[in-house]
Design an enzyme around this catalytic site. Sequence first.
Site: not given
Ligand SMILES: [Zn+2]
Length: 302
Positions: A87, A114, A221-222
Amino acid sequence: MYPLTFLLISLCSPYPIIATGHWCYDSQSAKCGPSTWKNDNHICGMKKQSPINIVTKKAQFDGALSPIIFNGYDKTGRKWEMQNNGHSLQVKLQGDITIKGGNLPNTYKAVQFHFHWGTDSHPGSEHTIDGEQYPMELHIVHQNEKYTSFSEALNYDDGLAVLGFLFEESSEKNSKITDFIDMLKYVPYPGNKTWLEPFPLSKIIPDEELHKYYRYRGSLTTPTCNQVVIWTVFEETIPISKSQLNAFSENLYFSDSKHMKLNFRPVQNLNDRAVYVTGSAVRLFSAVGLSVGLAVWTSIFN
Ligand SMILES: [Zn+2]
Ligand SMILES: *[C@@H]1O[C@H](CO)[C@@H](O)[C@H](O)[C@H]1NC(C)=O
């Protein structure tokens, strides 16, 4: 013996994690994109989600938002592992790197960082400021030291503190991140990993004073979108050239062998939350006072 070995390998391999829930971004398929995440993860449909659009005019001044104190950010220590996790591009951090201050309820330990990015022609940050999306966003994820593990921290609303840095396109290359970007070619596919030569975390964040930032309570946010994040989004941006930005989408692939790009979640409703900003109302009033004073002075003497 064989099934047990298989089970252990499954638990240690990144692939089952990538497969769980089968979520994706819209750039991969609308079938598993952000609007569908709540079907498998009900938290993704709740009311304190991230990212958000930050409306600067509505942000409330909060005098308690002192500068964040960075510890170990300037140390060149151990090698960190960079991974394509299917991702995003993620770097697992090791060593004694922490943040405190900034009205955080405790000391938080850096766990990983990330990025989220767009394409050549579309910005890819997650947070937007007054409706403006930036080319890329860096998230440095920290875990509250009072919890014994990352997974434990995911159960508490003060579990994580994430620092968000927005990138701004520059005409010159950002020489501080050149070595880092050169490593992307070693992790093209999900599950690929490589070791980075040691560098201090301060190298990838702005040099400037980081005293201005926005603060709100939100989520990962995932999926699984846990509402456990104290968000800090800095006003100071990181410069990056177009070719450096393109290196992300050119070198990295999603699990469906499409180029990894547009890996951001769209902004979520603020609902009944507030966004706070560093500074004090006193400073605002004195600024207003000064301009009123100047206006009076100008009208008298002209
Ligand atoms: Zn993030
Ligand atoms: C990267 O991942 C691909 C696909 O899983 C695999 O075939 C390849 O061997 C990996 N490369 C390295 C260097 O690990």
